[in-house]
Design an enzyme around this catalytic site. Structure first.
Site, short mmCIF file in Angstrom:
data_model
loop_
_atom_site.label_atom_id
_atom_site.label_comp_id
_atom_site.label_asym_id
_atom_site.label_seq_id
_atom_site.Cartn_x
_atom_site.Cartn_y
_atom_site.Cartn_z
N HIS A 1 0.83 -1.20 0.00
CA HIS A 1 0.00 0.00 0.00
C HIS A 1 0.87 1.26 0.00
O HIS A 1 0.58 2.25 -0.68
CB HIS A 1 -0.93 -0.05 1.23
CG HIS A 1 -1.68 1.22 1.47
ND1 HIS A 1 -1.30 2.13 2.44
CD2 HIS A 1 -2.79 1.73 0.89
CE1 HIS A 1 -2.14 3.13 2.44
NE2 HIS A 1 -3.05 2.93 1.51
N GLU B 1 2.11 1.85 -3.40
CA GLU B 1 1.03 2.42 -4.22
C GLU B 1 1.01 3.94 -4.06
O GLU B 1 0.95 4.69 -5.03
CB GLU B 1 -0.31 1.79 -3.80
CG GLU B 1 -1.54 2.40 -4.44
CD GLU B 1 -2.62 2.70 -3.42
OE1 GLU B 1 -2.99 3.87 -3.30
OE2 GLU B 1 -3.10 1.76 -2.74
#
Lengths: 431, 431
Positions: free
Chosen positions: B67, B70
């Site tokens: 994450h 990202e």
């Protein structure tokens, strides 16, 4: 963009809007029932769609209604209330597969339409009252719904900001009503209110899909009858009349939380009715509406204070709300940055290039909204709410025409009204 | 370029695997304004133990790093990629799930430019120590936002009960402590391993010309160099078939309690049509047991144990699979008991074939409605493809599921002995 044709006709008090499109594999119906948001009626109004969806004369239980919908290839029917400006809407939305894409040739739209009108116009009532057991369980359900707002801290902070900021205006009322009023509602009272809604409120029905207007006309005339009485006169929307020069309010509330929720309410004094409406949209876009906006860049990217920092406008009350989740100890820092960004907007401290960038994002957002049946309905319904007729193909030129001066003028009118901060307890948020 | 048509759905899908291993799918949708594209790597929060590209030793990386990566990919040498997209009238976003990280944009103009931007920014990492440190503040606030969210806490609480070792139990964003261990070098290690085109899929859906898009993508990819693809080796500890903890209570600052119950798949090793058949069967069973038209739903509603938030879902991938049933309730313990009883009763009886048919129809209708949404198509197609399934097989498989399939899924999945667990969220202080 392909031209979108809207055919309109009236059947008694119902205004029908047919949007024909072969883009979708489903047909969508939206029924908006509109009245003023008022202190005395708002809790009953929130309860009504819940009770109506719990049984009609033709389908006397929730389960019967749901089974009928399942049989229509899982059609969906949802009734709810919404607040748009100082209007309190009861809305029913129905979506059903278009039989053209199925091996089956059941007239799904017709059956689904009958289902929806049965729920709205043929409720399960006798001797001037709704069924007591239904009213009782829906009161419980609504109560839980009102209480659960407290559990979603972002929504809660948003509700509290509205409440504080619009204390003396209907807009400050909570869309689902209040618990005290809810407790005392009787099945008789609610039914009397239902009859008033059917006689007095304003009905707009939208149909979107691969359908023919004549077919819809036949369905509406055959299934949808309302008392043919005189409807209430449309009240002129309270054009965000500039409030008396009032001081800013600062409200603090403390709870056991990991993250503080900072919400700021501004009055822009511009609504959908005004020529400056598109300039307001651009102002919001530059200020906090998108990921290239001042709030996102300065609160999040530069200062690393937050994950979200955004603003949005309420089109019919002319309010602009800012929200951000921050460490409780960063309150002063965050408020200072937000104020600076608003000042920068008022001073025209943004480039033409950023204005153009915001226009392209807004246009894109608008076209995407038009791709979804419910998005189309939302755009069109602004015309009824705002009593100003903008055709769908006026939106893009409207956005394109906005100049830097227009945005500065709108920014100049925006005034901070209330800062609401839901803070974590001292030391309570430590790991 | 391969072309596949689905007559009943009136859809045509184009496909090609490029020389560097990238899978490219294009689904033209002529009536839409919008084009939506997702560029997805088969890499999510569970992939925390693996052999890095061109190395020999396995590494374990901090929770939440997929994450984190990202977030960081959106920054390049020239600044923020969001800016680039918005100048081109697009809105961009990304998400990380248990098994995937997807980057996406939607736009109604400049589609070619936006597609090029998407391919280029994802394939050009740029991490600095400084920007990694700055991101920790932002993601820290994202984590704290979820900490205050009772639905999120309940959901991960339940998964934590179900799994003893499998990393699906780890919060996707990690914790404030774990993300503090993320470094620039670790990000590059994960990036090089998992962002090889051979591990990625591009899906384009919207108003596009398939030939034109495909040649654009090919040209773009031909101009870039990549290492020879390797088969990625991921490691997972053996997970017991039974749940780790039968129950957990999370006290939170809420007014309404929550009850989430779940069942854990004993042998989550299915892929391809087996997995599709299994998940559709479980979804049908869930709908029969607890759908709004079921008698269980009606009963729980009348008993005052559930409200509109009651829902259920099944998540299954290679290595884990579980269903979740629950919602807001004033009596979390009682609801958990009732759900368990109802499942036990249902699984000990025989299946009502008429109810099966009705749910089957409902699921077909739901699927057709979903095909209105480019987002759904792109995201789900990718998920299906990563598990060797095909989204467009859903209707034929739904039509072919037999009562025997359902009985088999029921016997395996809905076992109230070792496969069942509950996670309850209760108001702090036992109010």
């Amino acid at each position: 963009m392909e031209a979108i044709n809207v055919n309109e006709f009236s059947h008694g008090p119902v205004n029908v809007h047919v949007i024909k499109s072969d883009t979708y594999k489903t047909n969508t119906l939206v029924l908006h029932i509109r009245a003023d948001l008022t202190e005395e009626d708002h809790t009953m109004r929130a309860l009504l769609p819940q009770v109506l969806q719990s049984g009609s004369k033709d389908y006397p239980t929730r389960q019967k209604i749901r089974q009928e919908l399942d049989g229509l290839y899982g059609a969906t029917l949802a009734g709810d209330v919404n607040k748009k400006g100082e209007n309190h809407l009861i809305s029913f939305k129905l979506e059903v597969a278009n039989e053209k894409y199925l091996k089956d040739s059941t007239p799904l739209l017709e059956q689904a339409f009958k289902m929806m009108t049965s729920v709205v116009t043929n409720p399960l009532a006798e001797n001037g009252a709704f069924r007591e057991s239904i009213v009782k369980s829906e009161k419980r359900n609504l109560k839980q719904r009102i209480q659960s707002v407290y559990d979603d801290k972002i929504r809660y902070a948003n509700m509290r900001l509205n409440e504080e900021m619009c204390k003396d205006e209907p807009y400050g009322l909570f869309v689902y009503g209040n618990e005290d009023q809810l407790d005392s509602i009787t099945p008789e009272e609610l039914y009397a209110y239902y009859e008033r809604v059917m006689k007095e409120d304003l009905f707009d029905l939208y149909v979107v899909g691969d359908v023919e207007t004549d077919e819809i006309k036949r369905l509406v005339e055959g299934n949808f009858s309302l008392p043919g009485s005189e409807r209430r006169k449309e009240k002129t929307p309270s054009t965000a009349s500039a409030q008396e020069e009032a001081d800013e309010n600062e409200i603090f509330e403390e709870q056991d939380l990991s993250q503080g929720k900072l919400h700021l309410g501004y009055r822009t004094n511009v609504t959908y009715q005004d020529d400056d409406y598109f300039a307001l949209q651009l102002f919001n876009g530059l200020f906090g509406g998108f990921s290239h906006s001042k709030l996102f860049i300065n609160v999040r990217e530069k200062a690393s204070l937050a994950y979200y920092a955004a603003s949005r406008v309420e089109s019919h009350k002319g309010l602009l709300m800012v929200m951000s989740g921050i460490e409780t100890s960063n309150y002063e820092k965050a408020v200072t940055i937000i104020r600076e960004q608003m000042e920068a907007m008022k001073n025209g401290d943004f480039e033409e290039e950023q204005l153009e960038q915001t226009k392209s994002v807004l246009k894109n957002q608008l076209l995407e909204t038009m791709d979804a049946p419910r998005g189309l309905v939302e755009l069109l319904y602004h015309n009824e709410l705002g009593q100003r007729n903008r055709k769908l193909d006026e939106w893009i030129p409207g956005i394109e025409k906005v100049t830097k001066e227009d945005v500065i003028r709108v920014a100049g009118q925006a005034k901070l009204d209330t800062i609401y901060f839901l803070k974590g307890m001292e030391g309570g948020s430590d790991e | 370029m391969n072309k596949q048509t689905f007559d009943q759905l009136k859809e045509t899908l184009y496909y090609e695997q490029l020389d560097n291993g990238l899978d490219v799918y294009i689904l033209p949708k002529p009536g839409f304004n919008k084009t939506f594209a997702t560029f997805t790597t088969k890499y999510g929060s569970i992939d925390n133990h693996f052999i890095p590209l061109q190395e020999k030793e396995a590494v374990k990386v901090p929770d939440g790093i997929a994450h984190f990566l990202e977030h960081k990919l959106f920054e390049d040498e020239d600044g923020d990629v969001f800016q680039q997209f918005s100048k081109q009238g697009a809105s961009a976003n990304a998400f990380t799930s248990f098994t995937r990280t997807a980057y996406l944009f939607s736009s109604t103009s400049n589609v070619k430019e936006n597609l090029t931007t998407l391919l280029n920014f994802v394939q050009k990492p740029y991490f600095t120590e400084e920007s990694v440190e700055k991101e920790k503040g932002i993601i820290g606030q994202e984590i704290k936002m979820y900490d205050d969210n009772p639905d999120w806490r309940g959901y991960f609480g339940l998964i934590g009960n179900l799994y003893e070792y499998h990393p699906v139990k780890i919060d996707i964003a990690g914790t404030v402590d774990s993300i503090n261990k993320v470094t620039k070098d670790l990000l590059y290690t994960c990036y090089e391993t998992f962002y090889h085109p051979n591990n990625m899929l591009l899906f384009i859906v919207g108003n596009v010309d398939a030939e034109e898009m495909m040649s654009l993508v090919k040209e773009n990819q031909a101009g870039k160099e990549f290492a020879e693809p390797e088969r990625i080796q991921r490691f997972f500890e053996a997970e017991p078939p039974e749940v780790d903890q039968p129950e957990q209570t999370i006290p939170m600052n809420v007014k309404t309690g929550k009850c989430l119950t779940g069942f854990k798949d004993r042998s989550p090793d299915r892929q391809g049509e087996d997995l599709l058949r299994h998940e559709l069967a479980i979804n049908i069973l869930l709908e029969m047991m607890f759908g709004q038209s079921s008698s269980n739903y009606e009963t729980l509603y009348e008993e005052g144990l559930i409200d509109d938030t009651f829902s259920f879902d099944y998540s299954g991938e290679l290595g884990f699979g579980f269903s979740v049933i629950g919602g807001d309730t004033s009596e979390p313990d009682k609801l958990a008991d009732r759900i368990k009883e109802m499942v036990a009763e249902f699984t000990s009886g025989t299946l009502d074939e008429q109810a099966v048919e009705s749910v089957r129809k409902k699921k077909i209708g739901f699927f057709l409605r979903s095909l209105n949404s480019p987002e759904y198509i792109a995201n789900q197609f990718t998920r299906y493809e990563f598990n060797d399934m095909n989204l467009f097989d859903v209707i034929p498989v739904l039509e072919s599921i037999t009562v025997e399939d359902l009985q088999e899924a029921m016997a395996e999945h809905f076992r109230t002995d070792g496969q069942f667990s509950k996670c309850l969220v209760k108001p702090k202080g036992g109010a």
